[in-house]
Design an enzyme around this catalytic site. Structure first.
Site: not given
Length: 395
Positions: A81, A343
């Protein structure tokens, strides 16, 4: 001229629910990069190198063909991430090292609906196998089908057990970030909720309800990174934002000491923040606005302590004091954060850079943090990498 490094142009797409728009990753990249070039006021042929971040197979070379086939080096970056901020880190290092004067950092992702798994590819070794083992070692935590909510949920439970935080503290973070995103036209969600609605949303993994969890998203973001010489030659000082400090930290043995808080990145966050702030020669008390990796509300609370905003075990006191929203000591996630902005893994770190660039230029509209002069970015990916960057206006 020195070796200071600046962001001179940023752009991004709106982050959207996977499948809600008929586009592919080159379309996303073209939109985001086009906006960044327009913001910088330069043509694509001024870009000397490019780092393109993606976790799910989107290739940087193909992504940029729609923008221009200029023959420059293009590298695809994957780092969980923290992929987007890793592309930005490499772009900055390239400029800071004198290897190029203008470098593109791109982040993009086209994702599948549903909860994230433990990794990608066919290997039996996942990127978080050490972290899962650390989470269950010596504790009675059950293993769940959705590993990410479980890991961060258990970190929240550990904080409650050790230090007295409550589910209401985590819910407030979700409430705050949804409130902030109402003013962000790029956010996947732009709806405000009451605190009760946050608390009563479907439980994903106690204490985390659905409205305290980041969604899967499609989208892209881009940043043009330039040297002091380039800024001067193109008269970009009024819009340039300096990356005054930037560091990426990875795991050390203390990440796997049977603490869920450590397993989800407390140590890497603390180390990266300390190094980035030391390079920028600032303390956390000098920071005005923060984009923080709130993949789950529990991680935002824990990261308050990792960044030094609160002492160990005292992060929930910041929530009691409303110290992390408008009118408080810091404004954390004015964009809405991952929870509400969305996200798309590869794009998140660059989108954080874009938001902070707009904040420091005074271009954030209704979500503008008044008087913002120093900004901090925190982007973490389990498996594990944490990038922290410090920004300030060029002059």
């Amino acid at each position: 001229m020195g070796n200071r490094v600046f962001v001179v142009g940023v752009g991004m797409t709106r982050f959207e629910k996977p499948g809600s728009r008929d586009w592919e990753y080159p379309d996303m990249a073209k939109e985001a990069v086009g906006k960044a070039l327009e913001d910088a006021g330069i043509p694509y042929d001024k870009v000397e190198q490019a780092y393109a971040g993606s976790m799910y197979g989107s290739m940087g070379q193909r992504a940029l063909y729609e923008t221009g086939m200029s023959g420059i080096p293009v590298m695809t970056v994957a780092n969980a991430c923290a992929t987007g901020s890793s592309a930005l880190f490499l772009a900055r290092n390239t400029v800071k090292g004198g290897l190029a004067d203008c470098v593109l950092a791109l982040g993009m992702e086209k994702m599948q609906k549903g909860s994230l798994g433990a990794g990608v590819g066919q290997s039996k070794v996942t990127i978080i196998d050490h972290h899962l083992n650390a989470m269950v070692a010596g504790r009675a935590w059950e293993m769940d089908k959705a590993p990410m909510p479980q890991m961060f949920g258990n970190a929240g439970r550990e904080h409650m057990e050790r230090y007295g935080s409550t589910p209401e503290h985590f819910a407030w973070i979700g409430w705050k970030n949804h409130q902030h995103s109402v003013n962000n036209p790029y956010a996947q969600f732009q709806q405000a909720y009451t605190l009760e609605e946050i608390q009563n949303a479907p439980m994903i993994f106690e204490p985390l309800t659905k409205l305290q969890c980041s969604p899967t998203s499609d989208g892209a973001a881009a940043a043009i990174v330039a040297s002091e010489r380039f800024v001067d030659e193109h008269d970009l000082w009024d819009q340039a934002v300096e990356i005054a400090g930037h560091h990426i930290a990875t795991d050390t043995p203390d990440s796997f000491d049977s603490s869920s808080i450590n397993a989800v990145g407390f140590g890497v966050s603390r180390r990266a923040a300390a190094r980035a702030m030391a390079e920028a020669e600032i303390t956390i008390d000098e920071v005005d606005v923060i984009e923080l990796h709130d993949c789950f509300s529990a991680n935002e609370l824990i990261t308050y302590e990792a960044l030094g905003m609160a002492g160990i075990g005292e992060a929930h006191k910041l929530i009691d004091d409303k110290a992390t929203t408008y009118g408080g000591k810091w404004v954390v996630n004015p964009s809405g954060g991952l929870i509400s902005k969305g996200h798309p893994l590869g794009a998140t770190g660059i989108a954080q850079c874009a938001e902070l660039t707009w904040q420091l230029r005074g271009q954030a509209g209704a979500r503008q943090v008044e008087g913002a002069r120093v900004a901090l970015q925190h982007n973490i990916g389990l498996g594990s990498a944490c990038a922290v960057a410090v920004y300030r206006p060029a002059r």
